[in-house]
Motif scaffolding. Structure first.
Motif: not given
Length: 240
Positions: A138-143, A175-184
């Motif tokens: 899913t995208g960042a808005m939903k996740r 880009v730092p690790k753990g950044s909030r991005m699209p994903g599972q």
């Protein structure tokens, strides 16, 4: 801390209180659960009660699963018996689909004992643990509940995009690790805490609690008496 139970989510509905207030509730079928094993500090290094929920067909159970709940004759068992080794007692029941341990003192419990919804008689609130519904990629808005880009003049075909992820040209230049991005998204263990017990149906082993519970209908759940402090002294939504 008192023991909890295993069960499955039946569904959601709503109930009316005596004052006419509508409350959302979730119905959970808890138990009956069989005590399969007792963990002791002398043998295992900790104390816990292992229980199982919902029978599994013997044809679908592995030999190790069947041997965990009932005595199966084997060469190894005969050798252990002949040597005088004390073999742990078995619950003498069907193999179980859902098995968990509760870290509580084992005093007062015995292998083969059946636990029902009665254990929640004096409980005001519970913690429910389950695996949430999987939503795939899913995208960042939903996740992450991002607001998205502006839907006004100048924003072209990127209203639901993440936005910039850069951290400057000189430092840290990555880009730092753990950044909030699209994903599972979803399919993770989630615990909802301090859910008030609204009603108990002992005839059908049903526990009705206020609010939502993670997971789909029919999904397995673990219900514990809440350990959230301060523990509530009264329940305004208790119906029965």
């Amino acid at each position: 801390m008192s023991i909890g139970l295993l069960g499955k989510k039946v569904g959601c509905t709503q109930l009316y209180t005596e004052t006419g207030e509508v409350i959302p509730v979730t119905v959970i079928q808890v138990g009956p659960c069989d005590v399969l094993q007792l963990r002791t500090a002398e043998k295992d290094g900790y104390e816990a009660v292992q229980i199982g929920f919902q029978d599994k067909k013997r044809s679908r159970a592995a030999r190790s699963e069947r041997g965990h709940v009932a005595a199966i004759e084997s060469k190894r068992r005969k050798k252990r018996t002949a040597s005088g080794e004390q073999i742990a007692p078995k619950a003498d029941c069907e193999p179980k689909k859902f098995i968990k341990e509760f870290r509580v003192p084992v005093e007062g419990f015995s292998v083969g004992q059946k636990l029902t919804v009665d254990v929640f008689d004096e409980v005001i609130a519970v913690d429910v643990t389950a695996v949430s519904k999987g939503c795939g990629y899913t995208g960042a808005m939903k996740r992450h509940n991002f607001a998205g880009q502006r839907a006004s003049h100048g924003v072209k075909k990127c209203h639901r995009h993440l936005g910039g992820t850069g951290r400057g040209a000189s430092f840290p230049s990555r880009v730092p690790k753990g950044s909030r991005m699209p994903g599972q998204y979803g399919a993770e263990q989630v615990t909802v805490r301090n859910q008030k017990v609204v009603m108990i149906d002992k005839e059908h082993n049903l526990l009705v609690i206020r609010g939502a519970v993670p997971g789909p209908k029919g999904g397995y759940v673990r219900v514990n008496p809440t350990n959230m402090l301060p523990i509530p002294k009264a329940n305004p939504w208790k119906l029965a």
